[in-house]
Scaffold this active site. Structure first.
Site, PDB file in Angstrom:
ATOM      1  CE  LYS A 137      -3.717  -1.902   2.658  1.00  0.00           C
ATOM      2  NZ  LYS A 137      -4.660  -2.604   1.716  1.00  0.00           N
ATOM      3  CD  GLU A 173      -5.013   5.601   3.310  1.00  0.00           C
ATOM      4  OE1 GLU A 173      -6.047   5.492   3.559  1.00  0.00           O
ATOM      5  OE2 GLU A 173      -4.389   5.002   2.519  1.00  0.00           O
ATOM      6  CG  HIS A 213     -12.221  -1.937   7.406  1.00  0.00           C
ATOM      7  ND1 HIS A 213     -12.631  -0.579   7.498  1.00  0.00           N
ATOM      8  CD2 HIS A 213     -11.599  -2.000   8.872  1.00  0.00           C
ATOM      9  CE1 HIS A 213     -12.212   0.109   8.665  1.00  0.00           C
ATOM     10  NE2 HIS A 213     -12.013  -0.892   9.305  1.00  0.00           N
ATOM     11  NE  ARG A 265      -7.328  -9.824  -4.874  1.00  0.00           N
ATOM     12  CZ  ARG A 265      -8.790  -9.266  -4.276  1.00  0.00           C
ATOM     13  NH1 ARG A 265      -9.616  -9.694  -5.100  1.00  0.00           N
ATOM     14  NH2 ARG A 265      -8.553  -8.610  -3.140  1.00  0.00           N
TER      15      ARG A 265
HETATM   16  P1  ADP Z   1      -7.770  -4.044   2.821  1.00  0.00           P
HETATM   17  O1  ADP Z   1      -6.560  -4.202   1.850  1.00  0.00           O
HETATM   18  O2  ADP Z   1      -7.195  -4.519   4.150  1.00  0.00           O
HETATM   19  O3  ADP Z   1      -9.165  -4.387   2.296  1.00  0.00           O
HETATM   20  P2  ADP Z   1      -8.166  -1.321   2.166  1.00  0.00           P
HETATM   21  O4  ADP Z   1      -6.999  -0.247   1.913  1.00  0.00           O
HETATM   22  O5  ADP Z   1      -8.744  -1.698   0.848  1.00  0.00           O
HETATM   23  O6  ADP Z   1      -7.693  -2.411   3.188  1.00  0.00           O
HETATM   24  O7  ADP Z   1      -9.243  -0.611   2.983  1.00  0.00           O
HETATM   25  C1  ADP Z   1     -10.616  -1.581   3.497  1.00  0.00           C
HETATM   26  C2  ADP Z   1     -11.755  -0.473   3.620  1.00  0.00           C
HETATM   27  O8  ADP Z   1     -11.647   0.443   4.631  1.00  0.00           O
HETATM   28  C3  ADP Z   1     -11.996   0.240   2.349  1.00  0.00           C
HETATM   29  O9  ADP Z   1     -12.904  -0.313   1.646  1.00  0.00           O
HETATM   30  C4  ADP Z   1     -12.476   1.685   2.897  1.00  0.00           C
HETATM   31  O10 ADP Z   1     -14.057   1.439   3.178  1.00  0.00           O
HETATM   32  C5  ADP Z   1     -12.005   1.683   4.162  1.00  0.00           C
HETATM   33  N1  ADP Z   1     -11.179   2.811   4.105  1.00  0.00           N
HETATM   34  C6  ADP Z   1      -9.711   2.617   3.623  1.00  0.00           C
HETATM   35  N2  ADP Z   1      -9.111   3.529   3.957  1.00  0.00           N
HETATM   36  C7  ADP Z   1      -9.825   4.693   4.351  1.00  0.00           C
HETATM   37  C8  ADP Z   1      -9.591   6.080   4.599  1.00  0.00           C
HETATM   38  N3  ADP Z   1      -8.559   6.657   4.439  1.00  0.00           N
HETATM   39  N4  ADP Z   1     -10.804   6.629   5.192  1.00  0.00           N
HETATM   40  C9  ADP Z   1     -12.004   5.939   5.470  1.00  0.00           C
HETATM   41  N5  ADP Z   1     -12.051   4.673   5.096  1.00  0.00           N
HETATM   42  C10 ADP Z   1     -11.194   3.977   4.497  1.00  0.00           C
END
Ligand code: ADP
Length: 668
Positions: free
Chosen positions: A124, A208, A243, A299
């Site tokens: 990430k 973030e 999430h 993917r």
């Molecule tokens: P993972 O790879 O573990 O699934 P992600 O980075 O895709 O993690 O984030 C999972 C979820 O968390 C996202 O779908 C979103 O809904 C929420 N999310 C991620 N980053 C943020 C953020 N900066 N602010 C609010 N929600 C977030």
């Protein structure tokens, strides 16, 4: 020696996955004339994907690392069967650069991007750096190398609370912590790092800004090896729990046309930054207006079918064509949105018990037909075991319609008509979710499910007249089936005792509730059911598909029922109900266990024989019906077994305790 080509035509495809995605990939492979090889673990020997493939190779023990995650064994399975390509599905090895490299080294086409692309997007932190350089909008944050607490604390303060700590190697929502104040930061970093280390063997974190009222919007992209890259519109996956996505739809109801174009352009820019080849997804967090890149998944995603249904594109077919080395068949302006699609993930879990996974044998799996606008991607069928080793997702129910409202209604109907017994599923929860007014109005964010959990896990409704009538019809139907009669009424069709008004009393209990009596009267004139102080005209008939038509008080309705011993599962137009059939003669299961002799509980007359000698009986299967003082009592198998002997015939008058039949337990 010639260097192997990463993309080239092949005829045999190995699918390095299980469950619904393996089944789904095999389906397209077959349609394209490819032969398919399944791989499986010892826990999946009888699984649907194994049955569907042309060939199958056992990888090893149930644990994923001994089977599905074991790169050497997967490559060996491909070598052994002569598979020239491997589709990794999602999860397991799909985002492993090491696996993609191992395929390349073994001269096998990996259906996906190159190891270098996976690596570039796999972290990430690394991918955010790349996106920053490419000018893709990011969530404000820190994704540098320094990891000491002082730096992280300073950066968090700079970003402003609330912030989100994420494992750089993360996935599946693991290693993520929302931090609302500086005082909570240190503890959150420690626990996020611990979780990240345990899950990914890497404790690097990034910070973030936590986006307000966050929505999840993602864009499907696909690139070929000729430099073409397309965006296939977006999906909105805001309905999440911890999430993890629960409901996904396309297109996003949140974006207007100009925002849609902006997010798709950002996604193309993101994928273009690594000259992406294959199917991938660019994920964004959104506050409902702007979108911010969060990560790329290199993917196919679980939720890809909603994109397929609005674009008419088979994404697996396109993945395979890209892997053949072909150019994408359409140009960007030829890809159009048609209607709306929405998907629900069916899990073996119990929402009422904090979503505890449910394992065991699926005794009944009854899904509606895939009619116009309804698609069901299932990895399981009746008789399959849900093991504790893998993800608990059983299937996806996906609906398409010209409008969002109509697609939601269709999805709900698909969910409502899916009956699963043996394990607990989240289907009623999904129905409650998709019919929630806030979902219809799209006033949701990623915290919606957590906040509304109570409303989404309603207590079962109380059984009313319709359900009690359905219970009686289901029992009569089962007895008719057991007797080999094709529908009709058992009291007319098989040698019943001389006419006259007869009654049969049933008693049911719902949960811990009071016993409810239903008296069936038949013989002279139309049958009736007496429920409480009401007497209702009653008729029923079996339909070919295992359902039953019930006419109660002049209204005909379709019911679906499963009888397991004394436990009844009923689905009526009011929903799903579970009733316990109280045995008037106290023939509770406990008392019958071990009794292989079926004896008359009271003096009576044998009025129907419902099973044949030699028949295999499930526990609770009907054997014969006895009439005792104008009341009928069906005697049932106390355990699964074989009906060894029937020691009576219709019309026999028997004394209490007389042996009527003998059942031999299976395996005895
Ligand atoms: P993972 O790879 O573990 O699934 P992600 O980075 O895709 O993690 O984030 C999972 C979820 O968390 C996202 O779908 C979103 O809904 C929420 N999310 C991620 N980053 C943020 C953020 N900066 N602010 C609010 N929600 C977030």
């Amino acid at each position: 020696m010639d260097r192997p080509k990463p993309y080239r035509r092949f005829r045999k495809l190995l699918i390095a996955n299980r469950g619904e995605i393996a089944v789904r990939v095999i389906r397209t492979a077959r349609a394209m004339g490819l032969s398919s090889v399944a791989v499986y673990s010892e826990a999946d020997a009888g699984a649907l994907h194994v049955e569907m493939a042309d060939e199958a190779v056992l990888l090893g023990a149930p644990r994923a690392r001994d089977s599905y995650l074991n790169i050497e064994r997967v490559i060996e399975a491909a070598r052994k069967t002569g598979a020239q390509a491997i589709h990794p599905g999602y999860g397991f090895l799909s985002e492993s650069a090491e696996f993609a490299q191992a395929c390349f080294d073994a001269n096998i086409v990996f259906v996906g991007p190159t190891p270098a692309m996976i690596r570039a997007m796999g972290s990430k932190a690394g991918s955010k750096l790349l996106m920053e350089q490419a000018g893709v909008p990011l969530v404000p944050g820190y994704h540098g190398d320094a990891q000491d607490e002082a730096v992280l604390a300073r950066e968090a303060a700079k970003i402003g609370f609330p912030v989100l700590i994420k494992a750089s190697a993360g996935g599946g929502g693991r290693g993520m912590r929302i931090v609302r104040a500086a005082s909570e930061l240190s503890a959150a970093i420690t626990s996020a790092k611990r979780e990240a280390n345990a899950a990914f063997g890497n404790d690097h974190v990034l910070i973030e800004k936590y986006v307000d009222n966050p929505r999840h919007i993602e864009v499907q992209v696909i690139g070929d090896s000729h430099g073409n890259l397309l965006s296939l519109f977006e999906r909105e996956c805001t309905l999440q729990r911890r999430h993890q996505k629960v409901i996904e739809e396309a297109p996003s109801p949140t974006l207007d046309a100009s925002r849609r174009e902006a997010v798709c352009a950002a996604a193309r820019k993101a994928a273009g930054a690594v000259d992406y080849v294959g199917a991938g997804t660019i994920e964004f967090a959104s506050d409902g207006k702007e979108v911010f890149f969060i990560e790329m998944n290199t993917r196919l995603q679980v939720e890809h079918p909603v994109t397929e249904l609005i674009t008419g594109i088979d994404l697996v077919e396109w993945q395979l064509r890209v892997a053949f080395g072909e150019a994408l068949p359409l140009k960007q302006d030829q890809v159009k949105i048609d209607g709306h699609a929405i998907e629900a993930r069916v899990y073996a879990e119990n929402p009422a018990k904090n979503f505890m996974p449910s394992v065991g044998k699926i005794r009944t799996w009854h899904a509606p037909n895939e009619t116009e606008g309804l698609r069901i991607d299932a990895g399981y069928r009746g008789g399959d075991a849900v093991s504790p080793y893998y993800d608990a997702m059983l299937a996806k129910v996906i609906a398409w319609a010209p409008t969002r409202d109509a697609a939601i209604a269709r999805l709900n109907r698909g969910l409502t008509e899916t009956d699963v017994r043996g394990i607990v599923t989240n289907i009623p929860f999904l129905s409650a979710l998709v019919t929630h007014p806030a979902v219809a109005a799209n006033v949701i964010d990623t915290g919606f499910i957590e906040r509304e959990l109570k409303a989404l896990t309603p207590a079962p409704a109380a059984a009313g007249e319709l359900e009690l009538g359905a219970a009686v019809a289901a029992i009569l139907g089962e007895e008719a089936k057991a007797a080999g009669a094709q529908g009709g009424s058992p009291w007319q069709s098989f040698g019943w005792m001389p006419v006259g008004q007869r009654q049969r009393v049933f008693a049911f209990r719902q949960g811990q509730g009071a016993e409810q009596k239903v008296i069936l009267s038949y013989g002279k004139g139309p049958a009736t059911l007496a429920i409480g102080d009401r007497v209702l005209p009653f008729a029923w008939s079996m339909t070919a598909d295992g359902t039953c038509d019930l006419t109660l008080d002049g209204v005909k309705s379709r019911i679906f029922a499963v009888i397991e011993g004394h436990e009844l599962y009923l689905r009526t137009s009011n929903g799903r109900f579970e009733l316990h059939w109280v045995d008037p003669f106290g023939g509770d299961d406990e008392e019958l266990v071990g009794e292989d002799k079926i004896a008359a509980p009271l003096p009576g007359t044998v009025v129907a024989i419902l099973a044949e000698e030699g028949a295999k009986l499930d526990k609770g299967a009907a054997i014969l019906t006895l009439e005792v003082m104008k009341m009928e009592q069906t005697l049932r198998a106390p355990f699964a077994g074989v009906l060894k002997a029937i020691k009576c015939k219709v019309g026999d008058i028997v004394q209490e305790g007389v042996e009527l039949a003998e059942v031999e337990p299976t395996g005895a």
